[in-house]
Design a protein around this motif. Sequence first.
Motif, PDB file in Angstrom:
ATOM      1  N   GLY A  38     -10.369  23.273  -2.006  1.00  0.00           N
ATOM      2  CA  GLY A  38     -10.791  23.046  -0.489  1.00  0.00           C
ATOM      3  C   GLY A  38     -11.175  21.933  -0.146  1.00  0.00           C
ATOM      4  N   ALA A  39     -10.750  20.660  -0.545  1.00  0.00           N
ATOM      5  CA  ALA A  39     -11.122  19.479  -0.192  1.00  0.00           C
ATOM      6  C   ALA A  39     -10.419  19.153   1.366  1.00  0.00           C
ATOM      7  N   SER A  40     -11.213  18.569   2.117  1.00  0.00           N
ATOM      8  CA  SER A  40     -10.520  18.417   3.395  1.00  0.00           C
ATOM      9  C   SER A  40      -9.729  17.215   3.239  1.00  0.00           C
ATOM     10  N   ARG A  41      -8.873  16.752   4.486  1.00  0.00           N
ATOM     11  CA  ARG A  41      -8.106  15.517   4.275  1.00  0.00           C
ATOM     12  C   ARG A  41      -8.629  14.405   4.018  1.00  0.00           C
ATOM     13  N   LEU A  42      -9.964  14.098   4.706  1.00  0.00           N
ATOM     14  CA  LEU A  42     -10.847  13.047   4.456  1.00  0.00           C
ATOM     15  C   LEU A  42     -11.182  12.944   2.988  1.00  0.00           C
ATOM     16  N   ARG A  43     -11.594  14.026   2.464  1.00  0.00           N
ATOM     17  CA  ARG A  43     -12.126  13.949   1.033  1.00  0.00           C
ATOM     18  C   ARG A  43     -11.119  13.701   0.140  1.00  0.00           C
ATOM     19  N   ARG A  44      -9.848  14.234   0.491  1.00  0.00           N
ATOM     20  CA  ARG A  44      -8.687  14.083  -0.539  1.00  0.00           C
ATOM     21  C   ARG A  44      -8.363  12.674  -0.542  1.00  0.00           C
ATOM     22  N   PHE A  45      -8.514  11.866   0.585  1.00  0.00           N
ATOM     23  CA  PHE A  45      -8.216  10.602   0.787  1.00  0.00           C
ATOM     24  C   PHE A  45      -9.327   9.490   0.061  1.00  0.00           C
ATOM     25  N   TRP A  46     -10.546  10.145   0.129  1.00  0.00           N
ATOM     26  CA  TRP A  46     -11.549   9.404  -0.258  1.00  0.00           C
ATOM     27  C   TRP A  46     -11.836   9.661  -1.833  1.00  0.00           C
ATOM     28  N   ILE A  63       0.783  -1.417   0.118  1.00  0.00           N
ATOM     29  CA  ILE A  63       0.270   0.061  -0.019  1.00  0.00           C
ATOM     30  C   ILE A  63       0.802   1.340   0.068  1.00  0.00           C
ATOM     31  N   MET A  64       1.980   1.385   0.753  1.00  0.00           N
ATOM     32  CA  MET A  64       2.932   2.257   0.704  1.00  0.00           C
ATOM     33  C   MET A  64       3.305   2.644  -0.735  1.00  0.00           C
ATOM     34  N   ALA A  65       3.802   1.511  -1.308  1.00  0.00           N
ATOM     35  CA  ALA A  65       4.402   1.833  -2.655  1.00  0.00           C
ATOM     36  C   ALA A  65       3.105   2.305  -3.579  1.00  0.00           C
ATOM     37  N   ALA A  66       1.947   2.033  -3.476  1.00  0.00           N
ATOM     38  CA  ALA A  66       0.652   2.376  -4.024  1.00  0.00           C
ATOM     39  C   ALA A  66       0.475   3.800  -3.941  1.00  0.00           C
ATOM     40  N   LEU A  67       0.663   4.080  -2.580  1.00  0.00           N
ATOM     41  CA  LEU A  67       0.252   5.705  -1.955  1.00  0.00           C
ATOM     42  C   LEU A  67       1.676   6.735  -2.824  1.00  0.00           C
ATOM     43  N   GLN A  68       2.691   5.963  -2.731  1.00  0.00           N
ATOM     44  CA  GLN A  68       3.641   6.884  -3.468  1.00  0.00           C
ATOM     45  C   GLN A  68       3.495   6.966  -4.951  1.00  0.00           C
ATOM     46  N   SER A  69       2.636   6.353  -5.408  1.00  0.00           N
ATOM     47  CA  SER A  69       2.434   6.445  -6.867  1.00  0.00           C
ATOM     48  C   SER A  69       1.696   7.495  -7.263  1.00  0.00           C
ATOM     49  N   VAL A  70       0.649   8.118  -6.097  1.00  0.00           N
ATOM     50  CA  VAL A  70      -0.255   8.900  -6.586  1.00  0.00           C
ATOM     51  C   VAL A  70       0.314  10.161  -6.945  1.00  0.00           C
ATOM     52  N   PRO A  71      -0.092  10.972  -7.813  1.00  0.00           N
ATOM     53  CA  PRO A  71       0.592  12.292  -8.274  1.00  0.00           C
ATOM     54  C   PRO A  71       0.400  13.284  -7.282  1.00  0.00           C
ATOM     55  N   GLY A  72       1.479  14.060  -6.726  1.00  0.00           N
ATOM     56  CA  GLY A  72       1.289  15.105  -6.126  1.00  0.00           C
ATOM     57  C   GLY A  72       0.188  16.336  -6.666  1.00  0.00           C
ATOM     58  N   GLU A  73       0.253  16.613  -7.715  1.00  0.00           N
ATOM     59  CA  GLU A  73      -0.623  17.599  -8.340  1.00  0.00           C
ATOM     60  C   GLU A  73      -1.942  17.334  -7.903  1.00  0.00           C
ATOM     61  N   LEU A  74      -2.423  15.932  -7.957  1.00  0.00           N
ATOM     62  CA  LEU A  74      -3.733  15.746  -7.499  1.00  0.00           C
ATOM     63  C   LEU A  74      -4.325  16.389  -6.346  1.00  0.00           C
ATOM     64  N   TYR A  75      -3.212  16.157  -5.263  1.00  0.00           N
ATOM     65  CA  TYR A  75      -3.425  16.690  -4.054  1.00  0.00           C
ATOM     66  C   TYR A  75      -3.503  18.059  -4.030  1.00  0.00           C
ATOM     67  N   GLU A  76      -2.519  18.585  -4.767  1.00  0.00           N
ATOM     68  CA  GLU A  76      -2.509  20.025  -4.669  1.00  0.00           C
ATOM     69  C   GLU A  76      -3.874  20.798  -5.342  1.00  0.00           C
ATOM     70  N   ALA A  77      -4.300  20.187  -6.352  1.00  0.00           N
ATOM     71  CA  ALA A  77      -5.860  20.507  -7.225  1.00  0.00           C
ATOM     72  C   ALA A  77      -6.816  20.577  -6.292  1.00  0.00           C
ATOM     73  N   ALA A  78      -6.729  19.360  -5.542  1.00  0.00           N
ATOM     74  CA  ALA A  78      -7.866  19.132  -4.360  1.00  0.00           C
ATOM     75  C   ALA A  78      -7.877  19.997  -3.485  1.00  0.00           C
ATOM     76  N   ALA A  79      -6.681  20.194  -2.949  1.00  0.00           N
ATOM     77  CA  ALA A  79      -6.467  21.318  -1.852  1.00  0.00           C
ATOM     78  C   ALA A  79      -7.002  22.750  -2.237  1.00  0.00           C
ATOM     79  N   VAL A  80      -6.332  23.052  -3.328  1.00  0.00           N
ATOM     80  CA  VAL A  80      -6.999  24.496  -4.041  1.00  0.00           C
ATOM     81  C   VAL A  80      -8.600  24.520  -4.186  1.00  0.00           C
TER      82      VAL A  80
END
Lengths: 420, 294
Positions: free
Chosen positions: B198-206, B179-196
């Motif tokens: 206004g997605a919460s941590r839980l929503r980002r995860f989900w 799972i750690m290997a899979a998590l590291q494959s998630v592009p960082g931009e997706l998180y940045e876009a979600a943060a922009v």
Amino acid sequence: MRNPVLAATAAVVTLMFAGCGSGSSGSPDEIRLRMIESLTGPERTKLIKSLIADFERANPGVTVELISPPLDSADQKITQILQTKKGLDVLEVRDHTAKSFSNNGWLAELPTTGWPGWQDLTELAQKKAVEVGGKAYLIPYGFYQRTLFYRTDFGMTAPPATWQELYEAGRKMTSGDRYGYSFRGGKGGADYAVMMISAYNGDALNPEKSFYLKDKRTIFSTPEATQALDLFVKIFKETSPPDSVSWGYPEMVQGFTSGVTGMLIQDPEVIKTVEESGVTAWSTAPIPKGPTGYAYQPVGYAGWGVTSFSEHPKEAVKLVQFLSEAKQSIAFAKGNSLIPISRQAQSDPQFSQGAWKAYLQAQQDPKQVITIRPVDYPGWSQFLVDSDRDIQALITGKKTTAEVLKAWDTFWVDQAKKVS
Amino acid sequence: MRTFTVRRARFIALCLLPGVVFVVLFTYYPMVRGAVIAFQRYNLFDLTSTPFTGLENFRAVLAEDRFWTALRNTGTWVAVSLFFQFFLGFGLALLLRRHFRGRGLYQAWVFFPWAMSGFLIGLLWRWMFNGQFGVVNDLLLKAGLIEERIGFLASPGWAMTSVIVANIWYGVTFFAIMIMAALQSVPGELYEAAAVDGASRLRRFWHVTLPHIRPTLALIVLLRIIWILNFPDLIYAMTGGGPAGSTDIITTFLIQQVIGGDYGRAGAVGLLILALLLAFSIFYLNATRFEKAR
């Protein structure tokens, strides 16, 4: 070979099989024997290697490669190698593998005439060597005969002579975290139940076919068998640690040496373990008897045999004979706390004093009888597996005494039909 | 050009050949041989006569109560082990994803069990759970959590719990690694876009993490189910399937057939396991494919 694919294929296949050959040697004059042991253990392997080194010194040009698979899967490994019929010269054969190995034509008959060592073997060793079909398929290296170990610091003045006395003595010892008896409920547990059932059947039992009575019924079919098995359950419930439902050899011995239990029935190899454990107040006695004054037990054994497909049968036989001669066999018996096969060992003080005395007492008592278990019946291995599970089911209340005895009786009645 | 392609194909075939030979010799040949044996009377006691007996071995196996008990136990063993391994592994992976001092060392320490043999782990846990001398009882007594020792491997209920606990300890690290290997494959931009957005941590995860790693999760869960089912080592070393068959799973049942010398029956059990896993894998892959398509 101009085709590179074909050439490469040939090269790969040749390389792969090069490592699988047997008896291959470094130089044309060198003979390499491959030997496999079954009851492996670090100290034992070291001892075998030192004996092999002596053999190699006495036989220049012959080298021996010892294979020591893990104890739990050793017999399966040996069987797998034997099925390929290559790559093995000398092997450890056990009482319960001797018949199937010889049935399948994997063992060579060993010459007994013209070998002076044969005359030095004890009567028991000679008898067991030819137990399968009257031919010497192995030379035993020692015997495992059970004896009762008891702690004198647990308030016991004299050892129990019967199973009933063992139960009563065990109850007296049991209080708090201390228990009377090192019960075996795990692998091999059924053997102890059979030992009690045999004793309760008394002189009706046929020692040559010890799962049967002289009148051909099985030992599991009698009211005495029910009495014995009921007492067996009481010994577990009232004198033994509850955890012993899953105890095997190491836990039993650990229970005794750590002071959790006061009595233990085990092979002579435990003598060395107890001596090294630091326990000082202990002694041994022959195994308990049944109400009619008889005690029955098989004598466990294993030995060295030669494969029928050995590429160097002469040298392989020589190695087995070397290991079975007085000096080597006594060293091996001492190193592993085994009852020795050499007549010369009788004058050795180690085997006539202290904890070993109980074995001499048993040998001199005509009612301490050595039996032959039906290891040569086709269902033997299956019974070992099934009966252990039945014993666990019995002591955990999942099966009744009647159900277990009925199942065992049916099984051995059926086996008798298969053999006859 | 054509000569070059043929040469290249030959070269590739040449490189693959050792692997193919090994796989055929050490995987497919024993598999086929085992399948054939399942239809023979193949008792180790006498291999001089091994006649074909049709479905006799299968009939004998299916008529045994022990087989059905083992099958039920297998369900418990796989389901409970998998559940805890997955969620604890997931949690561990999320923790280890963060950067902190000595992370490498900590990761190595956590993943250590995965490098050990299952049988050895079974032996270790057998002593740890020992009712008289085991460290688990000692710790619980000293902590005042129990008043008297528990026969962890002695009572049927506790025995199954104990082997499952040992298996969870062993398998958590597999999920953590994967799972750690899979998590590291998630592009960082997706998180940045979600943060922009206004997605919460839980929503980002989900909505970001989970959809991205779902195919990997589906595959590793399938693999792990197969491996847990085919992992008798630990149970065999800890309880041998006891007491009274209460920790027997289908693969320890198979081992008992082998030890009993009846290779024919063992072959039949082997084929039944294969059929079970095949049916489950087809069902599972279809189900997860449907999920993906939807």
